[in-house]
Design a protein around this motif. Sequence first.
Motif, mmCIF file in Angstrom:
data_model
loop_
_atom_site.group_PDB
_atom_site.id
_atom_site.type_symbol
_atom_site.label_atom_id
_atom_site.label_comp_id
_atom_site.label_asym_id
_atom_site.label_seq_id
_atom_site.Cartn_x
_atom_site.Cartn_y
_atom_site.Cartn_z
ATOM 1 N N TYR A 124 0.776 -1.343 0.057
ATOM 2 C CA TYR A 124 -0.080 -0.019 0.096
ATOM 3 C C TYR A 124 1.034 1.296 -0.125
ATOM 4 N N LEU A 125 1.940 1.344 0.686
ATOM 5 C CA LEU A 125 2.685 2.488 0.707
ATOM 6 C C LEU A 125 4.233 2.008 0.662
ATOM 7 N N SER A 126 4.959 2.994 -0.252
ATOM 8 C CA SER A 126 6.268 2.703 -0.488
ATOM 9 C C SER A 126 7.216 3.505 0.579
ATOM 10 N N PRO A 127 8.466 3.352 0.931
ATOM 11 C CA PRO A 127 9.288 4.157 1.760
ATOM 12 C C PRO A 127 9.082 5.470 1.672
ATOM 13 N N HIS A 128 9.008 6.112 0.352
ATOM 14 C CA HIS A 128 9.103 7.336 -0.033
ATOM 15 C C HIS A 128 7.771 7.910 0.576
ATOM 16 N N ASP A 129 6.730 7.180 0.698
ATOM 17 C CA ASP A 129 5.376 7.683 1.140
ATOM 18 C C ASP A 129 5.424 7.874 2.511
ATOM 19 N N MET A 130 6.136 6.706 3.238
ATOM 20 C CA MET A 130 6.109 7.098 4.628
ATOM 21 C C MET A 130 7.140 8.260 5.106
ATOM 22 N N LYS A 131 8.074 8.649 4.255
ATOM 23 C CA LYS A 131 9.020 9.678 4.546
ATOM 24 C C LYS A 131 8.038 11.094 4.368
ATOM 25 N N ARG A 132 7.387 10.940 3.210
ATOM 26 C CA ARG A 132 6.480 12.111 3.231
ATOM 27 C C ARG A 132 5.352 12.198 4.227
ATOM 28 N N LEU A 133 4.800 11.209 4.653
ATOM 29 C CA LEU A 133 3.958 11.452 5.920
ATOM 30 C C LEU A 133 4.259 11.823 6.937
ATOM 31 N N GLU A 134 5.828 11.558 7.188
ATOM 32 C CA GLU A 134 6.533 11.832 8.351
ATOM 33 C C GLU A 134 7.015 13.224 8.342
ATOM 34 N N ALA A 135 7.051 13.481 7.184
ATOM 35 C CA ALA A 135 7.484 15.225 6.968
ATOM 36 C C ALA A 135 6.157 15.898 7.507
ATOM 37 N N VAL B 258 -5.200 12.910 12.950
ATOM 38 C CA VAL B 258 -5.659 11.681 12.464
ATOM 39 C C VAL B 258 -4.217 11.121 11.686
ATOM 40 N N MET B 259 -3.304 12.036 11.008
ATOM 41 C CA MET B 259 -2.409 11.639 10.204
ATOM 42 C C MET B 259 -1.320 11.096 11.197
ATOM 43 N N LYS B 260 -1.189 11.947 12.377
ATOM 44 C CA LYS B 260 -0.258 11.408 13.378
ATOM 45 C C LYS B 260 -0.314 10.183 14.007
ATOM 46 N N LYS B 261 -1.793 9.821 14.299
ATOM 47 C CA LYS B 261 -2.247 8.731 14.689
ATOM 48 C C LYS B 261 -1.834 7.468 13.838
ATOM 49 N N PHE B 262 -2.103 7.820 12.586
ATOM 50 C CA PHE B 262 -1.878 6.863 11.535
ATOM 51 C C PHE B 262 -0.568 6.626 11.471
ATOM 52 N N TYR B 263 0.467 7.641 11.295
ATOM 53 C CA TYR B 263 1.955 7.397 11.343
ATOM 54 C C TYR B 263 2.484 6.664 12.560
ATOM 55 N N LYS B 264 2.129 6.932 13.468
ATOM 56 C CA LYS B 264 2.388 6.156 14.761
ATOM 57 C C LYS B 264 2.198 4.882 14.834
ATOM 58 N N TYR B 265 1.056 4.423 14.466
ATOM 59 C CA TYR B 265 0.670 2.896 14.208
ATOM 60 C C TYR B 265 1.340 2.285 13.243
ATOM 61 N N LEU B 266 1.571 2.864 11.636
ATOM 62 C CA LEU B 266 2.362 2.420 10.857
ATOM 63 C C LEU B 266 3.646 2.169 10.929
ATOM 64 N N ASP B 267 4.335 3.309 11.603
ATOM 65 C CA ASP B 267 5.950 3.367 11.924
ATOM 66 C C ASP B 267 6.038 2.349 13.060
ATOM 67 N N GLY B 268 5.355 2.179 13.937
ATOM 68 C CA GLY B 268 5.686 1.223 14.886
ATOM 69 C C GLY B 268 5.377 -0.210 14.302
ATOM 70 N N ARG B 269 4.530 -0.421 13.254
ATOM 71 C CA ARG B 269 4.269 -2.016 12.872
ATOM 72 C C ARG B 269 4.954 -2.067 11.784
ATOM 73 N N ALA B 270 5.710 -1.412 10.949
ATOM 74 C CA ALA B 270 6.440 -1.880 9.708
ATOM 75 C C ALA B 270 7.488 -0.929 9.501
ATOM 76 N N SER B 271 8.404 -0.361 10.583
ATOM 77 C CA SER B 271 9.722 0.327 10.485
ATOM 78 C C SER B 271 10.871 -0.499 10.019
ATOM 79 N N LYS B 272 10.827 -1.865 10.472
ATOM 80 C CA LYS B 272 12.001 -2.616 10.116
ATOM 81 C C LYS B 272 11.832 -2.999 8.596
#
Length: 1029
Positions: free
Chosen positions: A817-828, A898-912
Amino acid sequence: MRKKVDERIRTLIENGVRTRHRSMFVIIGDKSRDQIVNLHYMLSKAQIKSRPTVLWCYKDKLELSSHKKKRSKQIKKLMQRGLYDPDKGDSFELFVASGGLTYCLYKESERILGNTFGMCVLQDFEALTPNLLARTMETVQGGGLVVLLLRSLSSLTSLYTMVMDVHDRFRTESHSEAAGRFNERFLLSLASCKACVVMDDELNVLPISSHIRSISPVPAKEDSEELSEAELELKNLKEQLNEDFPVGPLIRKCCTMDQGKAVVTFLDAILDKTLRSTVALLAARGRGKSAALGLSIAGAVAVGYSNIFVTAPSPENLKTLFEFICKGFDALDYKEHIDFDVVKSVNPEFKKATVRINIYKHHRQTIQYILPNEHEKLSQVELLVVDEAAAIPLPVVKSLLGPYLVFLSSTVNGYEGTGRSLSLKLLQQLEERSHVSTKSTKDTGRLFKKIELSESIRYASGDPIESWLNNLLCLDVSNAIPNLSRLPPPSECDLYYVNRDTLFSYHRDSELFLQRMMALYVASHYKNSPNDLQLMADAPAHHLFVLLGPVDESKNQLPDILCVIQVSLEGQISRKSAIQSLSDGHQPFGDQIPWKFCEQFRDTVFPSLSGARIVRIATHPSAMRLGYGSQAVELLVRYYEGQLTSISEIDVEDEGKTPRVRVTEAAEKVSLLEENIKPRTDLPHLLVHLRERRPEKLHYIGVSFGLTLDLFRFWRKHKFAPFYIGQIPNTITGEHSCMILRPLNNDEIEADGSNPLGFFGPFYQDFRQRFTKLLASTFRGMEYKLALSIIDPKINFKDQDPKEIASEKYLQSIGEYLSPHDMKRLEAYVDNLADFHLILDLVPTLTRLYFQQKFPVTLSYAQASVLLCIGLQNQNISYIEGQTNLERQTILSLFIKVMKKFYKYLDGRASKEIESTLPRLKEIVMEPHSVSLDEDLNNAAKQVEDDMKSKAESLFTPELFQQYAIDDGDSGFQTVLQNNDGKIPTGGLISVKSSRSAVKPEKVKESGKSDKKRSKDNHNHKSSKKRRS
């Protein structure tokens, strides 16, 4: 053979002409058509004015030709066959040839609305419906005749079992026997109509019309020019306003005093020009509402109004209105094609109805038709006219109101579809606001006026045919809503089954109960039709229930009806029929929910289940929102689940043996001239408590309705879930059709016990996914509250077990669903390093996953609403501001949370997982030795110690010291001392000569070699270190 006509028939016709009241004749027999000529002749003789015009309505075959050449050919053919009788044929042929006849098919009866005739002939009784009956009879003027033709009948009661055309629509595969309750009540009601005569085709009056025996002629007016009080008032009004423009010319077009007062009231509001007035016009059918509105609009144009908009359910409803606008223009000396042009619709659905009038006399002015749901077009409007407002849903009418002059017109009873919700709710609110604004010092409020027309235009007041028709079709039930004596708690109320045989038996108490039931229908629903009455009476699958408070049997009176429920049994369709329907793409009449379910999910098993559809639920206007509707629904569900009845096998057997009440018991073997029709006496009780009736075995209960937030929340509260929402909204209401379902507890179906919706659960999940995807296109404009209620997402995961959160039902891998670059944009964005536009492409994916319950993240209702609008409906921030009444910064604040909550869950779930896929520079890997540094040092030290020990041991071997042994022993030693004068030298060393040869020790040499080698290695190691450095 000539025969004298019964004087009573002539008297009835002449009385009708003198009092301007209509008369009705029911003629039974195959030759009934020939008597029309005689009746028409008597009517022509009674009327002084020109020959009465005739409206002839039929189903499909007229059996006579209205074309002269065709008629002569027919006569020639009949003469060749020997079937032509000149004695009988002449009079009828002359009648047809003389003209003045208008022929109309029943299916095209809309086109005669607004026209007036002196006589109406209705043939093909089996094709008549309540709607057609009312529509055609309403065209007859005062003093005119309504003639109903019936074929030969052995008995009048055979009407009870006559198969009507509309019964085909009532039959379904599992319910094929339609009853004739409506016809039975219709026939019995004829006996109570004083202006109706039932006779055979030889004009012999039948016993059912025994009331005509006492008819006596009405004395004619001595002075034919004498005016009634109302006519005199109208004449004086016209004279007073004769010189005023534009009122004078328009008032001259009015027919009654009521209509004249209405036009004056409208023109007062128009001439005020403050645009702060709302004028409501209420009247029954045929009182001249549309004519009064049309004349008033013509006056508004004359005064200078430029933008006038007219709305109604359909432009066909505005035929009379536009006609009287043109008549008003004629009175004001406007010439068509010079001063104004009439534009017809090109839409085939509107059948060339007028949709616009352009006026050019002084400046450009327009009268434009708009659909009721097009309120966004009202930006420049000065005058808005809403005709037939009761046939438009209340929310739509409210959205049409605004800061301009508004004229509302509503039919309080009639056959076009009426609703009291307009007069009961909207007009009451407008009146309250008007009272508040008049009390305040500022002139900012709106003024409200209400006009009621009671005087009929086509016929005089007190017309017996009108009162008979109103009672038969329950048209005038607006006053039948009784005041409730008390409002009992809903928990004390009980649901009762209504026996339809008794309800439509035409007994006095049954009639009163029926009128009260219909009054609740009209009061609570915006669209009502007389055809609903026939559906209630004859449809085999329909059943009626009423919610009543505690009944005091000591009082001999009908209990107050708090709520009415109409239910239709559906399903039990064979699998063969379901497969055939799917392959043909055609759905038969009835069984709405099974066929729609079959179509949506291509499922052929569901139609075979049995269910019930709640057709209507109507609550007393004084008992709205007090829990009575909810109590009725809950009791109905419990009844069909078998919780209210405990019937033994004996009871079931007895019930199976009970014969159905037959409606032909009065059909005795007598002739028509001797037969006497009376209401049946051996009828069951009108009301049956649900404990005393065995319920049908059902698998589900469903509802089909126009989708609104309040209605949907009501049904959702009762555990109903949707499976279909129509993508094309209704053109009149703007609402999407919705079908919902609630499975009942039933042992016949295997279902997952964990799912509260049982067998329906997987279908509901499939519907939710489809609806979620359609929110971006078809349902993009849907209110966010309604969309959120339909999806019904889980947004609170605070009580969720941590073990469940780690389960497979939640998102495990986000790589697809999300590429690493998408996660970086979400983090920004989350770190406030970028604008929200940077991640807008990610929001739909994240939102869809969240509403599919893939993220166990807790959101507030406001956060979920903003997420739905942006992520699923693709709406901009400005749109959300208007919908939610929140400021832009508040909306963006909710969104970033909402996006902070989403990012926190996604980052903790799939960072490795994501880090492993990121590209990196190649580095030398510093791998540790297999042996640690301490171990290596200890090993080396041990080796050195061993070498030193072995070296030391080699130095002290006996063989090595043997070469230094003194041969002479102590004597040699004594000799050396003597040589030194018996003293030991200062150094402590003495030298004694040995005669032995030196021994070469091998071990010493080997150790020497190893020492050399070690030194060499050390040298090499040092040199290599120097090279590295």
